[in-house]
Scaffold this active site. Structure first.
Site, PDB file in Angstrom:
ATOM      1  N   GLN A  63     -52.303 -15.659 -70.470  1.00  0.00           N
ATOM      2  CA  GLN A  63     -51.130 -15.125 -71.170  1.00  0.00           C
ATOM      3  C   GLN A  63     -51.350 -15.003 -72.683  1.00  0.00           C
ATOM      4  OE1 GLN A  63     -47.470 -17.008 -69.919  1.00  0.00           O
ATOM      5  NE2 GLN A  63     -48.008 -16.817 -67.765  1.00  0.00           N
ATOM      6  N   ARG A 210     -39.323 -22.777 -56.319  1.00  0.00           N
ATOM      7  CA  ARG A 210     -39.160 -21.417 -55.803  1.00  0.00           C
ATOM      8  C   ARG A 210     -40.384 -21.008 -54.993  1.00  0.00           C
ATOM      9  NH1 ARG A 210     -39.942 -18.237 -60.183  1.00  0.00           N
ATOM     10  NH2 ARG A 210     -39.929 -19.848 -61.788  1.00  0.00           N
ATOM     11  N   HIS A 270     -40.940 -27.815 -68.340  1.00  0.00           N
ATOM     12  CA  HIS A 270     -39.644 -27.143 -68.548  1.00  0.00           C
ATOM     13  C   HIS A 270     -38.521 -27.878 -67.828  1.00  0.00           C
ATOM     14  CE1 HIS A 270     -42.080 -23.904 -70.072  1.00  0.00           C
ATOM     15  NE2 HIS A 270     -42.477 -23.498 -68.904  1.00  0.00           N
ATOM     16  N   ASP A 321     -48.140 -23.230 -73.291  1.00  0.00           N
ATOM     17  CA  ASP A 321     -47.636 -22.417 -72.188  1.00  0.00           C
ATOM     18  C   ASP A 321     -48.056 -20.949 -72.288  1.00  0.00           C
ATOM     19  OD1 ASP A 321     -46.225 -21.477 -70.032  1.00  0.00           O
ATOM     20  OD2 ASP A 321     -44.250 -22.060 -70.732  1.00  0.00           O
TER      21      ASP A 321
HETATM   22 ZN    ZN Z   1     -45.741 -22.305 -67.349  1.00  0.00          ZN
END
Ligand code: ZN
Length: 455
Positions: A63, A210, A270, A321
């Site tokens: 990311q 999830r 989180h 993150d």
């Molecule tokens: Zn993450």
């Protein structure tokens, strides 16, 4: 023989700042002796302010390539979920060579800012067409290679990712590279076992409640060696909390804690949306709350309940993150500032034992990050990795400062990077702010990004 000691006029030991310390380490990179009341020698390596390097407890290395590229408003209300769609498009194109180039750039940046360890929550497993590479661990190995190339210590966490949402919703076509079963993840753990050493650990990360069922999490937990860490995204978004309640009748943290599995091996990333009971529950479990302030801010997630969690004795660490920032200073500063803004007060992160906010934040993030990494890091103490930061004592902010004001000044004043030199496992890999392989790592990243951005 290479030099294996360093004199520190001021060293940040587990008991706090201590003057006149000589640190010794062995060829394997472990500290062997912390010599107190040492005499400075003219011809030895020496520094004014020496601290343990920080663990970045939550990273999705790929990311890094999209940091800064999702800050343009769209037609509809932008949210975490629109961000995720763009992240998926990017994720579908990255090759093994590219993930290595991106991770190496990221880890080099992290090292230069004071992170000396990283926990890689790795879910880009499969080839672009959704089939496995000839070696299923190909992408994970590329990330580990990047860690070795830069020198950072790594905890590789292959991600269990089986469903698109609660109630075992099948994964979408654009999630094909992430797809793993319990057996797949355990195969990755086995195949990566030869990589394990003092600088490389391997755990597991069920992606979220999830994407992994409670039965799957139980199965992975039962099969994993008991000394390995487990990380999970737990309660990042209110939509996710609502969906969990609709599907199971429980909130995510409540559901996970009710399994009885959560203990000191776990990192709950989180843990943003919690009830008071859940705050108490995480603290009592001994798990680490993984707080990723800059990403949570960037995605508009919400605030972690830091004061109640500290009052309950909870453990926490920090992660970058999505890598909109690679600086532990920025994570910790915004962790504190977020709470000040939320509560309209000052000096939130502290306890009766430690009133210095900067010291409290650094120390707690060291301990929590180390615990989450499953490695012997985060302390300048015998047996721990010789992972050390030397601050630039010639910087005007540190001139004439006594040690007990150093962390407050570093964390809360200005944006210059005060990390001058970085040692990992006793090797100096950042000198005068530059990484020893900075030129070639950066060039490979630039070449990679030119290709990716042309997509
Ligand atoms: Zn993450």
């Amino acid at each position: 023989m290479s030099q294996r000691s360093l004199f520190a006029a001021n060293a940040y030991l587990p008991q706090g700042w201590t003057c006149n310390v000589r640190l010794h380490w062995n060829a394997d990179g472990a500290l062997t002796e912390i010599e107190l009341s040492a005499q400075r020698q003219a011809n030895e390596a020496q520094a004014e302010f020496v601290l343990p390097g920080m663990t970045n407890l939550h990273s999705h290395a790929f990311q890094r390539a999209m940091a800064g590229m999702t800050e343009m408003a769209g037609e509809s209300k932008d949210s975490f979920w629109t961000w995720r769609d763009l992240m998926y498009r990017y994720a579908l194109h990255i090759t093994p060579e590219q993930i290595q180039a991106i991770a190496a750039q990221l880890y080099m940046e992290c090292l230069r800012q004071g992170y000396t360890s990283v926990c890689e929550f790795h879910y880009l497993h499969r080839a672009i067409d959704g089939n496995w590479y000839a070696r299923p661990e190909e992408m994970a190995l590329r990330v580990i290679s990047a860690a070795k190339q830069t020198g950072i210590g790594v905890t590789m966490l292959p991600v269990l990712y089986s469903y698109a949402d609660f109630n075992a919703q099948p994964l979408r076509h654009d999630q094909r590279r992430f797809t793993t079963s319990v057996d797949d993840v355990l195969t990755l753990v086995d195949n990566l076992a030869p990589e394990r050493n003092a600088q490389v650990e391997v755990g597991v990360a069920p992606h979220s409640l999830r994407a992994a069922s409670i039965d799957q999490i139980r199965a992975v937990h039962a099969a994993l060696p008991t000394n390995r860490p487990l990380h999970i995204h737990i309660a990042e978004q209110t939509k996710e909390v609502d969906a969990c309640i609709a599907a199971t009748g429980k909130r995510p943290v409540e559901l996970l804690l009710d399994t009885g599995l959560v203990d000191q091996r776990w990192c709950l990333v989180h843990a943003t949306h919690l009830t008071k009971t859940e705050v108490q529950g995480i603290a009592a479990s001994g798990a680490v709350a993984g707080i990723c302030t800059t990403t949570e801010g960037n995605l508009g997630d919400g605030f972690f309940d830091l004061p109640d969690y500290i009052a309950a004795g909870g453990r926490f660490g920090i992660g970058s993150d999505s890598h909109v920032s690679q600086s532990p200073v920025e994570e910790l500063r915004w962790l504190e500032y977020g709470q000040r803004l939320r509560l309209q007060g000052r000096n939130i992160a502290n306890t009766a034992d430690q009133r210095q906010v900067g010291d409290f934040l650094w120390q707690q993030a060291l301990l929590g990050g180390a615990q989450a990494s499953g490695r012997q890091v985060g302390q300048l103490a015998r047996g721990y990795r010789a992972d050390m930061l030397i601050l630039n004592d010639h910087h005007p902010n540190l001139a004439g400062l006594t040690s007990n004001a150093v962390l407050n000044t570093w964390l809360f004043a200005g944006n210059d990077n005060l990390v001058r030199d970085v040692y990992v496992a006793g090797k100096r890999i950042v000198q005068d702010g530059r990484h020893v392989a900075q030129t070639e790592i950066q060039q490979a990243y630039v070449d990679c990004m030119r290709n990716l951005r042309a997509l």
